[in-house]
Design an enzyme around this catalytic site. Structure first.
Site, mmCIF file in Angstrom:
data_model
loop_
_atom_site.group_PDB
_atom_site.id
_atom_site.type_symbol
_atom_site.label_atom_id
_atom_site.label_comp_id
_atom_site.label_asym_id
_atom_site.label_seq_id
_atom_site.Cartn_x
_atom_site.Cartn_y
_atom_site.Cartn_z
ATOM 1 N N TYR A 112 0.791 -1.237 0.000
ATOM 2 C CA TYR A 112 0.000 0.000 0.000
ATOM 3 C C TYR A 112 0.825 1.289 0.000
ATOM 4 C CZ TYR A 112 -4.646 -2.050 0.482
ATOM 5 O OH TYR A 112 -5.827 -2.701 0.245
ATOM 6 N N LYS B 232 2.510 -15.892 3.423
ATOM 7 C CA LYS B 232 2.712 -16.665 2.194
ATOM 8 C C LYS B 232 4.212 -16.948 2.114
ATOM 9 C CE LYS B 232 1.141 -18.432 -1.691
ATOM 10 N NZ LYS B 232 0.210 -19.573 -1.733
ATOM 11 N N ASP C 199 -12.726 -8.726 3.701
ATOM 12 C CA ASP C 199 -13.967 -8.705 2.904
ATOM 13 C C ASP C 199 -14.632 -10.076 2.954
ATOM 14 O OD1 ASP C 199 -13.729 -6.024 2.196
ATOM 15 O OD2 ASP C 199 -14.174 -6.383 0.081
HETATM 16 C C1 IPM Z 1 -10.603 -0.992 2.880
HETATM 17 C C2 IPM Z 1 -10.763 -0.475 1.479
HETATM 18 C C3 IPM Z 1 -9.541 0.360 1.124
HETATM 19 C C4 IPM Z 1 -8.313 -0.533 1.239
HETATM 20 C C5 IPM Z 1 -9.609 1.024 -0.253
HETATM 21 C C6 IPM Z 1 -10.853 1.867 -0.411
HETATM 22 C C7 IPM Z 1 -8.372 1.835 -0.530
HETATM 23 O O1 IPM Z 1 -10.945 -1.518 0.580
HETATM 24 O O2 IPM Z 1 -10.611 -0.174 3.811
HETATM 25 O O3 IPM Z 1 -10.480 -2.203 3.053
HETATM 26 O O4 IPM Z 1 -7.961 -1.213 0.289
HETATM 27 O O5 IPM Z 1 -7.715 -0.527 2.315
HETATM 28 MN MN MN Z 2 -10.970 -3.468 1.508
#
Ligand code: IPM
Ligand code: MN
Length: 356
Positions: free
Chosen positions: A139, A191, A252
């Site tokens: 990131y 991983k 997610d």
């Molecule tokens: C999250 C979101 C963000 C991430 C995006 C919107 C940049 O998906 O908070 O999980 O990838 O961290």
């Molecule tokens: Mn996310």
């Protein structure tokens, strides 16, 4: 006696963000009244609309101003008319990095009465926490193009893992595992079979830090296997710690098994600085302004915020109120709740005021 007062920065943001934040504040006001502390809110306008009007994402002066608050409540960042990456990098990631919120804390808990897509699994099986490193990894934006747009184009995107960054995240995860006091088991998600530099550092650090926590059981699994176990045997997890990218993905999946985006909340935590709490569902532009979005995730985010501020009893009451009103809803999905966003917020506030 003077009432204890907390100053909270509020960034409602885009889409359904402002609607769900209103309901979060409703819950906060109800619970602060009940527990005799007070909350002072300062709103900040940043988000897609503000960017379209001014060309500004999150100015440095705003970041400086935000550092004075113990906590930020964030609605959602994301706008259909703005190219992907601009708002995410310019606002959300700038906040996480600029405020050094190195922990992304995402509880995965299935509440009673909520449907999970997992067959034969219930609330007793789905109750764990993911600690996602929040300032490093893939990131950081480290990398670049070479010969962009030519047939010889090269794109490099590097994963940055520092000993310090990895260690502070892992330490936080051990502390939390101890504090949760359940199975007292911490699983490192990595991983090591392919990412032989990054996760070598993670695993070595994990094993070293583990020596300071003899009461915590440790485990390791590759991220692909973790995805499999989260679906097949979610009851085997207590706390999972992982890097930024894997944490993004598995949370997610986690949100889905706990009943969807309507309920999933997260904290971006700097234990020594300004932390930020958010529903993790995003701005959902197609539902914006209709009063149909589920505010429970935002309300749960306020509960996490209260806990972080040290108001753990109040946090508990908010979480219990959310759980208590779930049976009144037809579904947790936007547009299918059988109640409006505001009505759901009212139900929670009323529960908070009752003797729950
Ligand atoms: C999250 C979101 C963000 C991430 C995006 C919107 C940049 O998906 O908070 O999980 O990838 O961290
Ligand atoms: Mn996310």
């Amino acid at each position: 006696m003077n009432k204890k007062t907390y100053s909270i920065a509020v960034i409602p943001g885009d889409g359904t963000g402002p609607e769900v934040i209103n309901e979060g504040i409703k819950a906060l006001n109800a619970v602060s009244e009940r527990f005799g502390f007070s909350l002072k809110y300062q709103h900040f306008p940043y988000g897609g609309e503000h960017y379209k009007k001014t060309g500004e994402t999150l100015p440095d002066k705003a970041l400086e101003a935000l550092k004075k608050f113990p906590a930020i409540l964030l609605g959602a960042i994301g706008h259909p008319d703005v190219a992907p990456g601009i708002l995410e990098t310019g606002i959300l990631l700038k906040l996480r990095f600029g405020l050094d919120q190195y922990i992304n804390l995402r509880p995965i808990k299935l509440y009673e009465g909520v449907d999970t897509p997992l067959k034969n699994k219930g609330p007793e099986d789905i109750d764990f926490v993911v600690i996602r490193e929040n300032t490093e990894g893939l990131y950081t934006g480290s990398g670049g193009f070479l010969k962009k747009g030519t047939p010889d184009e090269v794109a490099i995107q590097e994963s940055i893992n520092t000993r310090k960054g990895v260690e502070r995240c892992i330490r936080y995860a051990f502390e939390l595992t101890r504090k949760r006091n359940r199975e007292k088991k911490l699983t490192l998600c990595g991983k090591t079979n392919v990412l032989t530099y990054a996760f070598d550092l993670w695993l070595r650090t994990f094993n070293e830090v583990a020596k300071d926590y003899p009461d915590v059981k440790t485990d390791y699994a590759h991220v692909d296997a973790i995805c499999m176990w989260m679906v097949k045997n979610p009851e085997t997890f207590d706390v999972i710690v992982t890097d930024n990218m894997f944490g993004d993905i598995i949370t997610d999946l986690g949100a889905m098994i706990q009943g969807g985006m309507g309920i999933a909340a997260g904290g971006n935590i700097n234990p020594e600085g300004t932390s930020m709490f958010e529903p993790i569902g995003g701005s959902a532009p197609k539902y914006a302004g209709k009063g149909v979005i589920n505010p429970l995730a935002a309300i749960s985010a306020t509960s996490m915020m209260l806990d972080h501020l040290g108001e753990s009893e109040a946090a508990d009451v908010v979480e219990k109120a959310v759980q208590a009103i779930i049976p009144n809803l037809k579904s947790l999905s936007a547009g299918k709740m059988g109640a409006t966003t505001q009505q759901v917020g009212d139900m929670v506030a009323e529960k908070i005021r009752s003797d729950l």
